[in-house]
Scaffold this motif. Structure first.
Motif, PDB file in Angstrom:
ATOM      1  N   ARG A   1      -4.152   4.351   7.296  1.00  0.00           N
ATOM      2  CA  ARG A   1      -4.279   3.917   5.911  1.00  0.00           C
ATOM      3  C   ARG A   1      -5.325   4.764   5.181  1.00  0.00           C
ATOM      4  O   ARG A   1      -5.136   5.153   4.027  1.00  0.00           O
ATOM      5  CB  ARG A   1      -4.640   2.429   5.845  1.00  0.00           C
ATOM      6  CG  ARG A   1      -4.728   1.942   4.425  1.00  0.00           C
ATOM      7  CD  ARG A   1      -4.823   0.445   4.304  1.00  0.00           C
ATOM      8  NE  ARG A   1      -3.512  -0.163   4.228  1.00  0.00           N
ATOM      9  CZ  ARG A   1      -3.226  -1.259   3.509  1.00  0.00           C
ATOM     10  NH1 ARG A   1      -4.170  -1.877   2.833  1.00  0.00           N
ATOM     11  NH2 ARG A   1      -2.011  -1.752   3.492  1.00  0.00           N
TER      12      ARG A   1
ATOM     13  N   ARG B   1       7.051  -3.700   4.431  1.00  0.00           N
ATOM     14  CA  ARG B   1       5.685  -3.284   4.061  1.00  0.00           C
ATOM     15  C   ARG B   1       4.991  -4.221   3.081  1.00  0.00           C
ATOM     16  O   ARG B   1       3.902  -3.911   2.600  1.00  0.00           O
ATOM     17  CB  ARG B   1       5.678  -1.860   3.499  1.00  0.00           C
ATOM     18  CG  ARG B   1       6.391  -0.840   4.408  1.00  0.00           C
ATOM     19  CD  ARG B   1       5.904   0.563   4.147  1.00  0.00           C
ATOM     20  NE  ARG B   1       6.117   0.943   2.778  1.00  0.00           N
ATOM     21  CZ  ARG B   1       5.266   1.665   2.065  1.00  0.00           C
ATOM     22  NH1 ARG B   1       4.148   2.082   2.592  1.00  0.00           N
ATOM     23  NH2 ARG B   1       5.541   1.969   0.816  1.00  0.00           N
TER      24      ARG B   1
ATOM     25  N   ARG C   1      -3.715   7.873   4.452  1.00  0.00           N
ATOM     26  CA  ARG C   1      -2.497   7.648   3.665  1.00  0.00           C
ATOM     27  C   ARG C   1      -1.299   8.414   4.225  1.00  0.00           C
ATOM     28  O   ARG C   1      -0.455   8.893   3.485  1.00  0.00           O
ATOM     29  CB  ARG C   1      -2.715   7.991   2.184  1.00  0.00           C
ATOM     30  CG  ARG C   1      -3.527   6.937   1.443  1.00  0.00           C
ATOM     31  CD  ARG C   1      -3.577   7.229  -0.049  1.00  0.00           C
ATOM     32  NE  ARG C   1      -4.291   6.190  -0.808  1.00  0.00           N
ATOM     33  CZ  ARG C   1      -3.728   5.108  -1.315  1.00  0.00           C
ATOM     34  NH1 ARG C   1      -2.444   4.901  -1.170  1.00  0.00           N
ATOM     35  NH2 ARG C   1      -4.446   4.221  -1.969  1.00  0.00           N
TER      36      ARG C   1
ATOM     37  N   GLY D   1      -2.330  11.058  -6.493  1.00  0.00           N
ATOM     38  CA  GLY D   1      -0.904  11.211  -6.201  1.00  0.00           C
ATOM     39  C   GLY D   1      -0.299  10.072  -5.408  1.00  0.00           C
ATOM     40  O   GLY D   1       0.831  10.183  -4.913  1.00  0.00           O
ATOM     41  N   HIS D   2      -1.049   8.979  -5.257  1.00  0.00           N
ATOM     42  CA  HIS D   2      -0.537   7.806  -4.549  1.00  0.00           C
ATOM     43  C   HIS D   2      -0.605   6.603  -5.487  1.00  0.00           C
ATOM     44  O   HIS D   2      -1.357   6.609  -6.456  1.00  0.00           O
ATOM     45  CB  HIS D   2      -1.379   7.511  -3.307  1.00  0.00           C
ATOM     46  CG  HIS D   2      -1.285   8.572  -2.259  1.00  0.00           C
ATOM     47  ND1 HIS D   2      -0.437   8.484  -1.185  1.00  0.00           N
ATOM     48  CD2 HIS D   2      -1.929   9.757  -2.135  1.00  0.00           C
ATOM     49  CE1 HIS D   2      -0.559   9.573  -0.440  1.00  0.00           C
ATOM     50  NE2 HIS D   2      -1.460  10.354  -0.988  1.00  0.00           N
TER      51      HIS D   2
ATOM     52  N   PHE E   1       0.846  -1.184   0.000  1.00  0.00           N
ATOM     53  CA  PHE E   1       0.000   0.000   0.000  1.00  0.00           C
ATOM     54  C   PHE E   1       0.885   1.238   0.000  1.00  0.00           C
ATOM     55  O   PHE E   1       1.841   1.307   0.769  1.00  0.00           O
ATOM     56  CB  PHE E   1      -0.865  -0.045   1.271  1.00  0.00           C
ATOM     57  CG  PHE E   1      -1.926   1.019   1.339  1.00  0.00           C
ATOM     58  CD1 PHE E   1      -3.140   0.846   0.693  1.00  0.00           C
ATOM     59  CD2 PHE E   1      -1.715   2.182   2.066  1.00  0.00           C
ATOM     60  CE1 PHE E   1      -4.128   1.813   0.771  1.00  0.00           C
ATOM     61  CE2 PHE E   1      -2.698   3.157   2.147  1.00  0.00           C
ATOM     62  CZ  PHE E   1      -3.913   2.972   1.496  1.00  0.00           C
ATOM     63  N   ASP E   2       0.566   2.181  -0.859  1.00  0.00           N
ATOM     64  CA  ASP E   2       1.246   3.478  -0.865  1.00  0.00           C
ATOM     65  C   ASP E   2       2.758   3.318  -1.042  1.00  0.00           C
ATOM     66  O   ASP E   2       3.553   3.514  -0.122  1.00  0.00           O
ATOM     67  CB  ASP E   2       0.948   4.232   0.444  1.00  0.00           C
ATOM     68  CG  ASP E   2       0.503   5.670   0.162  1.00  0.00           C
ATOM     69  OD1 ASP E   2       0.539   6.090  -0.998  1.00  0.00           O
ATOM     70  OD2 ASP E   2       0.124   6.354   1.112  1.00  0.00           O
ATOM     71  N   LEU E   3       3.145   2.989  -2.248  1.00  0.00           N
ATOM     72  CA  LEU E   3       4.561   2.846  -2.556  1.00  0.00           C
ATOM     73  C   LEU E   3       5.265   4.186  -2.375  1.00  0.00           C
ATOM     74  O   LEU E   3       4.683   5.245  -2.610  1.00  0.00           O
ATOM     75  CB  LEU E   3       4.732   2.356  -3.997  1.00  0.00           C
ATOM     76  CG  LEU E   3       4.204   0.947  -4.268  1.00  0.00           C
ATOM     77  CD1 LEU E   3       4.156   0.687  -5.778  1.00  0.00           C
ATOM     78  CD2 LEU E   3       5.063  -0.103  -3.590  1.00  0.00           C
ATOM     79  N   GLU E   4       6.517   4.120  -1.988  1.00  0.00           N
ATOM     80  CA  GLU E   4       7.318   5.335  -1.866  1.00  0.00           C
ATOM     81  C   GLU E   4       7.530   5.955  -3.250  1.00  0.00           C
ATOM     82  O   GLU E   4       7.809   5.234  -4.216  1.00  0.00           O
ATOM     83  CB  GLU E   4       8.683   5.013  -1.266  1.00  0.00           C
ATOM     84  CG  GLU E   4       8.637   4.679   0.205  1.00  0.00           C
ATOM     85  CD  GLU E   4      10.049   4.427   0.732  1.00  0.00           C
ATOM     86  OE1 GLU E   4      10.714   5.393   1.126  1.00  0.00           O
ATOM     87  OE2 GLU E   4      10.479   3.261   0.720  1.00  0.00           O
ATOM     88  N   VAL E   5       7.412   7.260  -3.311  1.00  0.00           N
ATOM     89  CA  VAL E   5       7.568   7.969  -4.575  1.00  0.00           C
ATOM     90  C   VAL E   5       8.583   9.091  -4.407  1.00  0.00           C
ATOM     91  O   VAL E   5       8.505   9.863  -3.457  1.00  0.00           O
ATOM     92  CB  VAL E   5       6.220   8.577  -5.043  1.00  0.00           C
ATOM     93  CG1 VAL E   5       6.389   9.315  -6.372  1.00  0.00           C
ATOM     94  CG2 VAL E   5       5.150   7.507  -5.169  1.00  0.00           C
TER      95      VAL E   5
ATOM     96  N   ASP F   1      -0.671   2.181  -5.211  1.00  0.00           N
ATOM     97  CA  ASP F   1      -0.644   0.914  -4.475  1.00  0.00           C
ATOM     98  C   ASP F   1      -0.340  -0.199  -5.467  1.00  0.00           C
ATOM     99  O   ASP F   1      -0.673  -0.084  -6.639  1.00  0.00           O
ATOM    100  CB  ASP F   1      -2.011   0.620  -3.843  1.00  0.00           C
ATOM    101  CG  ASP F   1      -2.515   1.765  -2.990  1.00  0.00           C
ATOM    102  OD1 ASP F   1      -1.679   2.427  -2.342  1.00  0.00           O
ATOM    103  OD2 ASP F   1      -3.738   2.000  -2.976  1.00  0.00           O
TER     104      ASP F   1
ATOM    105  N   GLY G   1       9.797  12.463  -6.250  1.00  0.00           N
ATOM    106  CA  GLY G   1       9.154  13.351  -7.204  1.00  0.00           C
ATOM    107  C   GLY G   1       7.674  13.382  -6.904  1.00  0.00           C
ATOM    108  O   GLY G   1       7.247  13.001  -5.806  1.00  0.00           O
TER     109      GLY G   1
ATOM    110  N   ALA H   1       3.236  10.224  -2.216  1.00  0.00           N
ATOM    111  CA  ALA H   1       3.572   9.230  -1.195  1.00  0.00           C
ATOM    112  C   ALA H   1       5.042   9.414  -0.852  1.00  0.00           C
ATOM    113  O   ALA H   1       5.928   8.937  -1.535  1.00  0.00           O
ATOM    114  CB  ALA H   1       3.320   7.839  -1.735  1.00  0.00           C
ATOM    115  N   GLU H   2       5.249  10.138   0.197  1.00  0.00           N
ATOM    116  CA  GLU H   2       6.588  10.571   0.614  1.00  0.00           C
ATOM    117  C   GLU H   2       7.531   9.386   0.875  1.00  0.00           C
ATOM    118  O   GLU H   2       7.108   8.385   1.448  1.00  0.00           O
ATOM    119  CB  GLU H   2       6.389  11.308   1.934  1.00  0.00           C
ATOM    120  CG  GLU H   2       7.332  12.444   2.218  1.00  0.00           C
ATOM    121  CD  GLU H   2       7.001  12.986   3.610  1.00  0.00           C
ATOM    122  OE1 GLU H   2       7.936  13.399   4.302  1.00  0.00           O
ATOM    123  OE2 GLU H   2       5.817  12.957   3.993  1.00  0.00           O
TER     124      GLU H   2
END
Lengths: 487, 487
Positions: B92, B19, B95, A74-75, A25-29, A77, A31, B2-3
């Motif tokens: 979650r 994760r 987020r 902007g997220h 869930f919510d992969l690191e990004v 998964d 940018g 997603a920081e």
């Protein structure tokens, strides 16, 4: 005991099986993901469940693993699941490989005689509310587009006669109809090709069967607004050879390629075959009809592209002659003689193409693919041993290339195009591509680029916290399309 | 967007969040899994879902991830799932992290004020058909033992008054009853301790509340066939300090440790407190009663063990003084004066113990733990910065150690004991332990050793195809026990 995989090239390094059915869930990004990117990037590739029955294997023989990256606000998964083919279920129950060599049932454990051999590992396509995992040696498998749970094998309510369907069906952006074919439609090494017309609502409307001049590995094909194009290359199958334990495919350098052309509304009896010198044909970027003219933009090589396919004359695999180049085939269908022109559009080593799907079958300008830039370090052997190190935007109108070199010790896979909006101009949008980095520990990333500014590099880089095995093909499905089907 | 996680020690290298909720069928095994190994190895540890709200965090504050390794017929499958705590669900949905510092609710986003803060990330225990994920700051969370799906928070049908339950409940091997406690039972920094007696069928039979002399981090405790032992160390909590943004815990070098002893069948009014010089107390290997004598084998250090807990006198963390050593506390309960003896059994740096669970609460001989062998390279900082590099079998009767050094650039975690059969002699069976190797890419393995021959090295090595984050505690549940509960 659960045997380890052999440490052969097919099963180690970049090709080591992944086998993880994952939810993250919510992969690191790094940018920022564009807010316009709302939808799902689906991919499918081979990921063997078990060590090979025969000691080693080829890369394409692994079980189908489908991956999805869902983008919203902007997220992103991710989820990955195996396709529950009959083969998968039988081998899982036995906890070992029961199927033998790639597309040769005579090498199987007798207990799976007559059982479905497909791995559904080549492509994943969304049509009429269905997510389909596809491989050309069997029927599509339908998956739940949200959970990736396998719903079952798709034979359109028992209506389909063919035993196979291509991994590259084509959806008409105007009507929403899907057109597919299946070669070896009547079984192993049979010459029948099935032509399958699926309505926008997902019903089989028509199936025609016809005989090909010979049994050819027709992995991709072309559909335009008015025509169907069946490119046979002299990579041929022979049941007797297989019975003796030989391979499914052999390349015959003495046999002409043949290209079948048929009007979409015509009977297969009207099929016309065009001959070409022996060559390897790869994927099709796009094709379109204009009056009596038909244009097919296709990756063509002098010989077959795959190191694992032997030449019938015993000559060794020749990487130079196997280099695919984007070639335009032009047919004047008004002429009585079945001749056509072939013109190389770009000399570069390129393949694995994608286009703006709204321009499929129609005159178009923008294409995207992977390339091998030989001026850069080629220290990495990625998919099928090819060191894909560059993503390319092909402007077929201007004859121009825009490139993004993905970096040292990194390999990229087939790009996928996502339009910026439903009514954006052609090619305005984003390119998504999977990278594998070979620094320290193998890493997977999904990069997002502005499709019109590849050279500027990624807008966003999505970190996958484990190593995904290479996929083959994939597609973007906008959120609006998925939402509409759910409603 | 997603920081990404900060690249601080808590979130990078060995501690990088994993994760991944994963299913992997038939893990690769080197060597051969013993056919007697039929059951499930459950583990639980912190694995943060989101980058920390306050820029950095401590390792123990991550969301609870439960991992299971199911062994049958020489094969092993794995699954990992997050515990769906209220905190997990709220974050979650948002987020992002909404909860702030470790066990300090005053640092939280106001929208989660009053919401459950537990991460259920410390231990996973099977009792009465229930799989429980536990952390001492909240209630147990019940999971499905096969799917690891979270069933919900366990308050025994609303009967439990305590807001907390220890991560180290003790199950009586004779009766099947489980005895638990919860400190800070009435809420943040409250002195109440709840004593919880759970029947073999999983019902709360009795709960007693009593006041501790001070609020102490009582992570582990001891239960014998006849007694309960509450070891308070001077690591104390103070609500006012937390309100000012300070930490939950501070170590007070000027405050005595106190050990409460109570008969299992007595009223808490009968509790008797024994004083000891300030010290850090860690896990308990085992404890047992013999007549009026009570023995507690416990890891004791001069100061608190955790670098993230400050000393009240401002002195810096002292690794040497924090070294835990296996110590036998002997109590003569017939004496009027509350005095006891403490004797160091082994001088080695050891912790994270396991025993043969059939000998829990009873005289015993065999223990297992992780150790830091300083004669070997200590190039790896594993869990909490400690370079665990050795698995140890402690023979408390013979005063002998048997060791397995896990190798260079490798760290090991808490061992788990699985008996060879229900009626095998004490300590006859297998040790399971998770290793992380730091070669090239970080790798996780589960190794299986003969518990009586650790020095001989692994019988089998199970390869996990991705990096698992370090777990804290885990247990083995024989297949027969799981099958019986299902029937």
């Amino acid at each position: 005991m659960a045997e380890p995989f052999p440490r052969t090239p097919t099963f180690s390094g970049y090709n080591e099986p992944c086998r993880i059915e994952a939810d993250v869930f919510d992969l690191e990004v790094e940018g920022e993901l564009p807010s316009a990117l709302e939808g799902t990037f689906y991919r499918c590739g081979p990921d063997p469940c078990f060590p090979p029955r025969l000691g080693d294997d080829i890369n394409l023989n692994g079980d189908g693993m489908v991956m999805m990256f869902r983008f919203a606000a902007g997220h992103v998964d991710m989820r990955s699941r195996y396709v529950r083919t009959e083969r998968f279920r039988l081998e899982r129950a036995a906890r070992r490989a029961l199927y033998g060599a790639y597309r040769n049932p005579f090498t199987d454990d007798p207990r799976v005689a007559g059982k479905d051999r497909t791995t559904a590992n080549t492509n994943v396509v969304y049509h009429a509310g269905r997510l389909l995992a596809l491989k050309e040696d069997g029927l599509p498998h339908e998956l739940d587009p949200d959970t990736l749970e396998t719903r079952g094998r798709l034979d359109y309510g028992g209506k389909l006669q063919s035993l196979t369907a291509t991994a590259h069906p084509k959806t008409d952006p105007a009507s929403g109809a899907m057109i597919s074919h299946g070669y070896e439609a009547r079984g192993l090494a049979t010459r029948e090709i099935s032509l399958q017309f699926i309505s926008p609502r997902g019903e089989l409307e028509r199936e025609d069967l016809f005989l090909a001049p010979y049994v050819s590995m027709m992995h991709d094909w072309a559909v335009t607004a008015r025509h169907l194009v069946f490119p046979l290359m002299p990579t041929t199958a022979d049941a007797e050879r297989m019975r003796r334990g030989g391979p499914h495919w052999v390349f015959e350098p003495g046999l002409d390629a043949q290209i079948g052309i048929l009007r979409r509304d015509a009977d297969p009896a009207d099929l016309r075959w065009y001959r070409a010198p022996p060559c390897g044909v790869g994927h099709i970027l796009n094709a379109f009809s204009e009056g009596d003219r038909l244009y097919v933009d296709i990756f063509v090589s002098e010989r077959n592209q795959f190191p694992f396919i032997a030449n019938a004359d015993g000559s060794p695999f020749d990487r130079a002659k196997s280099t695919p180049r984007l070639t335009r085939w032009s047919f004047d269908l008004s002429r009585p003689a079945p001749r056509f022109e072939a013109r190389t559009l770009f000399g570069e080593f390129m393949e694995m193409p994608a286009i703006d799907p709204r321009y499929q079958m129609h005159p178009y300008r923008h294409g995207f693919c992977t390339a091998v830039d030989r001026s850069r370090p080629l220290d990495v052997a990625g998919t099928l041993g090819v060191g894909w190190n560059t993503l390319v935007h092909v402007d077929v109108a201007a004859g121009r290339l825009d490139r993004y070199y993905v970096g040292e010790k990194t390999t990229c896979q087939e790009p996928c195009f996502a339009p910026r909006s439903p009514d954006a101009p052609e090619g305005e949008g984003f390119i998504l591509a999977q990278l594998t980095r070979f620094e320290g520990h193998l890493r997977t990333e999904i990069i997002v680029l502005d499709a019109q500014r590849l050279a500027a590099g990624p807008i966003a880089t999505i970190r996958v916290p484990f190593r995904l095995r290479a996929a083959v093909h994939g597609h973007w499905v906008p959120r609006s399309v998925l939402d509409a089907a759910r409603a």
